[in-house]
Design a protein around this motif. Structure first.
Motif, mmCIF file in Angstrom:
data_model
loop_
_atom_site.group_PDB
_atom_site.id
_atom_site.type_symbol
_atom_site.label_atom_id
_atom_site.label_comp_id
_atom_site.label_asym_id
_atom_site.label_seq_id
_atom_site.Cartn_x
_atom_site.Cartn_y
_atom_site.Cartn_z
ATOM 1 N N GLY A 113 -16.754 -1.105 -4.863
ATOM 2 C CA GLY A 113 -16.651 -2.536 -5.123
ATOM 3 C C GLY A 113 -18.014 -3.200 -5.267
ATOM 4 N N SER B 56 -12.434 3.179 -3.206
ATOM 5 C CA SER B 56 -12.416 1.919 -3.950
ATOM 6 C C SER B 56 -13.244 0.845 -3.263
ATOM 7 N N SER B 57 -13.254 0.836 -1.938
ATOM 8 C CA SER B 57 -14.066 -0.163 -1.239
ATOM 9 C C SER B 57 -15.559 0.162 -1.341
ATOM 10 N N ASP C 138 -5.641 5.121 -10.003
ATOM 11 C CA ASP C 138 -6.152 3.829 -9.557
ATOM 12 C C ASP C 138 -7.677 3.830 -9.499
ATOM 13 N N LEU C 139 -8.255 4.889 -8.966
ATOM 14 C CA LEU C 139 -9.710 4.974 -8.882
ATOM 15 C C LEU C 139 -10.325 5.084 -10.272
ATOM 16 N N ARG C 140 -9.694 5.843 -11.141
ATOM 17 C CA ARG C 140 -10.202 5.967 -12.516
ATOM 18 C C ARG C 140 -10.168 4.620 -13.239
ATOM 19 N N SER C 141 -9.129 3.841 -13.012
ATOM 20 C CA SER C 141 -9.063 2.528 -13.659
ATOM 21 C C SER C 141 -10.109 1.575 -13.082
ATOM 22 N N GLN C 142 -10.400 1.685 -11.791
ATOM 23 C CA GLN C 142 -11.443 0.853 -11.188
ATOM 24 C C GLN C 142 -12.812 1.231 -11.764
ATOM 25 N N ILE C 143 -13.056 2.510 -11.957
ATOM 26 C CA ILE C 143 -14.318 2.955 -12.543
ATOM 27 C C ILE C 143 -14.433 2.476 -13.979
ATOM 28 N N ALA D 240 -13.082 -0.211 -15.174
ATOM 29 C CA ALA D 240 -13.313 -1.657 -15.118
ATOM 30 C C ALA D 240 -14.769 -1.975 -14.810
ATOM 31 N N MET D 241 -15.463 -1.059 -14.126
ATOM 32 C CA MET D 241 -16.895 -1.227 -13.857
ATOM 33 C C MET D 241 -17.723 -0.994 -15.113
#
Length: 122
Positions: free
Chosen positions: A30, A26-27, A47-52, A54-55
């Motif tokens: 970013g 995740s870092s 969590d990582l899938r949701s961060q991706i 959001a990108m």
């Protein structure tokens, strides 16, 4: 390690050997942008899938075997995941990187920056 589509290093993080791969993902992501993020099964986490997502990128990550509901991924795009392995292969051409002569993390990090710059200049 975060690499572009040509296998050139963009970002890296040096972690202890016992640390999991997904802990630093995740870092590394970013502030990045792209159409797709390719990773192997070790990076399959909600969590990582949701961060991706959001990108604004597509997560091309195969599901782990223990996931209750398998999430499909595009296998034609996933074939290009070897670019990060090629990036490590290019870095290992530098003997100092491959054998890790430097025992202090600050010295090793400095050399990885130098090797990455040389890869970009080729």
């Amino acid at each position: 390690m975060l690499a572009d589509t040509f296998g050139r290093p963009l970002r890296f993080r040096i972690t202890p050997g016992q640390a999991s791969d997904i802990a630093s993902a995740s870092s590394l992501l970013g502030g990045q942008h792209g159409k797709a993020v390719l990773a192997d099964k070790a990076y399959d986490g909600n969590d990582l899938r949701s961060q991706i997502a959001a990108m604004g990128a597509e997560a091309v990550i195969p599901s782990k075997r223990n996931r209750k509901v398998a999430i499909p991924h595009d296998t034609s795009i996933y074939r290009h995941r070897n670019q990060v392995e090629r990036c490590f292969g290019r870095l290992k051409h530098f003997r100092r990187f491959a054998t890790r002569y430097d025992r202090r993390i600050i010295h090793f990090t400095g050399f990885v920056h130098l090797a990455a710059a040389l890869i970009w200049l080729r």
